[in-house]
Write an enzyme that holds these catalytic residues in place. Sequence first.
Site, PDB file in Angstrom:
ATOM      1  N   GLY A  27     -48.435  11.288   0.869  1.00  0.00           N
ATOM      2  CA  GLY A  27     -48.199  12.059  -0.352  1.00  0.00           C
ATOM      3  C   GLY A  27     -48.552  13.532  -0.242  1.00  0.00           C
ATOM      4  O   GLY A  27     -48.808  14.174  -1.254  1.00  0.00           O
ATOM      5  N   SER A  28     -48.496  14.080   0.985  1.00  0.00           N
ATOM      6  CA  SER A  28     -48.838  15.509   1.079  1.00  0.00           C
ATOM      7  C   SER A  28     -47.794  16.368   0.366  1.00  0.00           C
ATOM      8  O   SER A  28     -48.134  17.406  -0.214  1.00  0.00           O
ATOM      9  CB  SER A  28     -49.009  15.941   2.534  1.00  0.00           C
ATOM     10  OG  SER A  28     -47.790  15.929   3.216  1.00  0.00           O
ATOM     11  N   ASN A  29     -46.545  15.940   0.372  1.00  0.00           N
ATOM     12  CA  ASN A  29     -45.523  16.694  -0.379  1.00  0.00           C
ATOM     13  C   ASN A  29     -45.751  16.565  -1.878  1.00  0.00           C
ATOM     14  O   ASN A  29     -45.610  17.539  -2.615  1.00  0.00           O
ATOM     15  CB  ASN A  29     -44.112  16.223  -0.010  1.00  0.00           C
ATOM     16  CG  ASN A  29     -43.630  16.869   1.266  1.00  0.00           C
ATOM     17  OD1 ASN A  29     -43.234  18.031   1.272  1.00  0.00           O
ATOM     18  ND2 ASN A  29     -43.690  16.128   2.364  1.00  0.00           N
ATOM     19  N   ASN A 116     -33.996  14.590  -2.289  1.00  0.00           N
ATOM     20  CA  ASN A 116     -34.825  14.050  -1.193  1.00  0.00           C
ATOM     21  C   ASN A 116     -35.127  15.171  -0.215  1.00  0.00           C
ATOM     22  O   ASN A 116     -34.408  16.166  -0.146  1.00  0.00           O
ATOM     23  CB  ASN A 116     -34.056  12.932  -0.492  1.00  0.00           C
ATOM     24  CG  ASN A 116     -34.857  12.297   0.640  1.00  0.00           C
ATOM     25  OD1 ASN A 116     -36.053  12.034   0.491  1.00  0.00           O
ATOM     26  ND2 ASN A 116     -34.223  12.066   1.773  1.00  0.00           N
ATOM     27  N   HIS A 118     -35.761  15.672   3.930  1.00  0.00           N
ATOM     28  CA  HIS A 118     -35.654  15.002   5.224  1.00  0.00           C
ATOM     29  C   HIS A 118     -36.242  15.929   6.291  1.00  0.00           C
ATOM     30  O   HIS A 118     -35.929  17.129   6.293  1.00  0.00           O
ATOM     31  CB  HIS A 118     -34.183  14.691   5.530  1.00  0.00           C
ATOM     32  CG  HIS A 118     -34.013  13.908   6.787  1.00  0.00           C
ATOM     33  ND1 HIS A 118     -34.255  12.557   6.855  1.00  0.00           N
ATOM     34  CD2 HIS A 118     -33.674  14.292   8.043  1.00  0.00           C
ATOM     35  CE1 HIS A 118     -34.061  12.134   8.094  1.00  0.00           C
ATOM     36  NE2 HIS A 118     -33.708  13.175   8.828  1.00  0.00           N
ATOM     37  N   ASP A 159     -29.271   9.837   3.491  1.00  0.00           N
ATOM     38  CA  ASP A 159     -29.253  11.212   4.018  1.00  0.00           C
ATOM     39  C   ASP A 159     -27.881  11.876   3.977  1.00  0.00           C
ATOM     40  O   ASP A 159     -27.513  12.626   4.880  1.00  0.00           O
ATOM     41  CB  ASP A 159     -29.772  11.223   5.477  1.00  0.00           C
ATOM     42  CG  ASP A 159     -31.192  10.719   5.583  1.00  0.00           C
ATOM     43  OD1 ASP A 159     -31.951  10.873   4.610  1.00  0.00           O
ATOM     44  OD2 ASP A 159     -31.545  10.179   6.638  1.00  0.00           O
ATOM     45  N   GLU A 188     -42.153  21.996   4.695  1.00  0.00           N
ATOM     46  CA  GLU A 188     -41.884  21.146   3.525  1.00  0.00           C
ATOM     47  C   GLU A 188     -42.735  21.575   2.336  1.00  0.00           C
ATOM     48  O   GLU A 188     -42.235  21.700   1.214  1.00  0.00           O
ATOM     49  CB  GLU A 188     -42.174  19.687   3.857  1.00  0.00           C
ATOM     50  CG  GLU A 188     -41.212  19.124   4.880  1.00  0.00           C
ATOM     51  CD  GLU A 188     -41.399  17.630   5.112  1.00  0.00           C
ATOM     52  OE1 GLU A 188     -40.412  16.965   5.408  1.00  0.00           O
ATOM     53  OE2 GLU A 188     -42.533  17.137   4.991  1.00  0.00           O
TER      54      GLU A 188
HETATM   55  C1  GRF Z   1     -42.077  13.986   5.005  1.00  0.00           C
HETATM   56  O1  GRF Z   1     -42.056  14.469   6.319  1.00  0.00           O
HETATM   57  C2  GRF Z   1     -40.687  13.892   4.438  1.00  0.00           C
HETATM   58  O2  GRF Z   1     -39.796  14.777   5.002  1.00  0.00           O
HETATM   59  C3  GRF Z   1     -40.267  12.503   4.818  1.00  0.00           C
HETATM   60  O3  GRF Z   1     -41.433  11.725   4.727  1.00  0.00           O
HETATM   61  C4  GRF Z   1     -42.581  12.560   4.953  1.00  0.00           C
HETATM   62  C5  GRF Z   1     -43.541  12.323   3.828  1.00  0.00           C
HETATM   63  O4  GRF Z   1     -44.786  12.903   4.077  1.00  0.00           O
HETATM   64  N1  GRF Z   1     -39.160  12.064   3.998  1.00  0.00           N
HETATM   65  P1  GRF Z   1     -45.906  12.952   2.952  1.00  0.00           P
HETATM   66  O5  GRF Z   1     -46.166  11.522   2.491  1.00  0.00           O
HETATM   67  O6  GRF Z   1     -45.369  13.794   1.831  1.00  0.00           O
HETATM   68  O7  GRF Z   1     -47.100  13.537   3.595  1.00  0.00           O
END
Ligand code: GRF
Length: 201
Positions: A27-29, A116, A118, A159, A188
């Site tokens: 969940g870093s994003n 999404n 990717h 995708d 990201e």
């Molecule tokens: C990210 O690299 C994203 O591009 C892919 O899954 C990963 C998720 O990373 N779809 P995080 O859980 O957000 O750290």
Amino acid sequence: MFPHHIRYFCGSSLFMHSLIIFASGAGSNAAAIITYFKQNGKAKVSLIVSNKADAGVLDIAKREEIPFLIINKQTLNGTLLIEQMNDYKPSLIVLAGFMWKVPASIVLAFHGKIINIHPALLPGYGGKGMYGHHVHNAVVSAKEKESGITIHYVNEVYDDGNIILQARCPVQAKDTPDELATRIHRLEHFYYPRAIEFLLS
Ligand code: GRF
């Protein structure tokens, strides 16, 4: 009709967009998106949906006091989830490392509102089975000079939806897949919140 200054005030200060995040992993994003919008106030993450009860993203949800749902294949495909999502009136559904295919019923219910990210430059290194370290392993093995991220709309095919944004980074000859993954994550975390803000504007 509102005078211009009142419309402006409504648009910029009072209305807060609602985001729903789907994630399966660390969940870093999700964390980057939560932090970004906590600072600028244009949106808030109102619900997190995960298919994994032990996903790191749920620790973030708990810490941030964001409601969350843990789903299985059956609930993902049912109508109740769509009703629950609609309760939050989402402007966007944000997939951030969500490992399951989003069913056509959800794509249809939230047409044009699901995006999404990717971790490669689509259409390269995409499709079924191309996720996480599989992507970075493949890019490094192919001795690519460049990789990056793709933010795109979600349709019924993996995708495949229209591309919203791509950002690039170099791949060094000595890179391990983990080193590349770190560089990609940095991209990201910078671009995903900003792409969301752009789509909401
Ligand atoms: C990210 O690299 C994203 O591009 C892919 O899954 C990963 C998720 O990373 N779809 P995080 O859980 O957000 O750290």
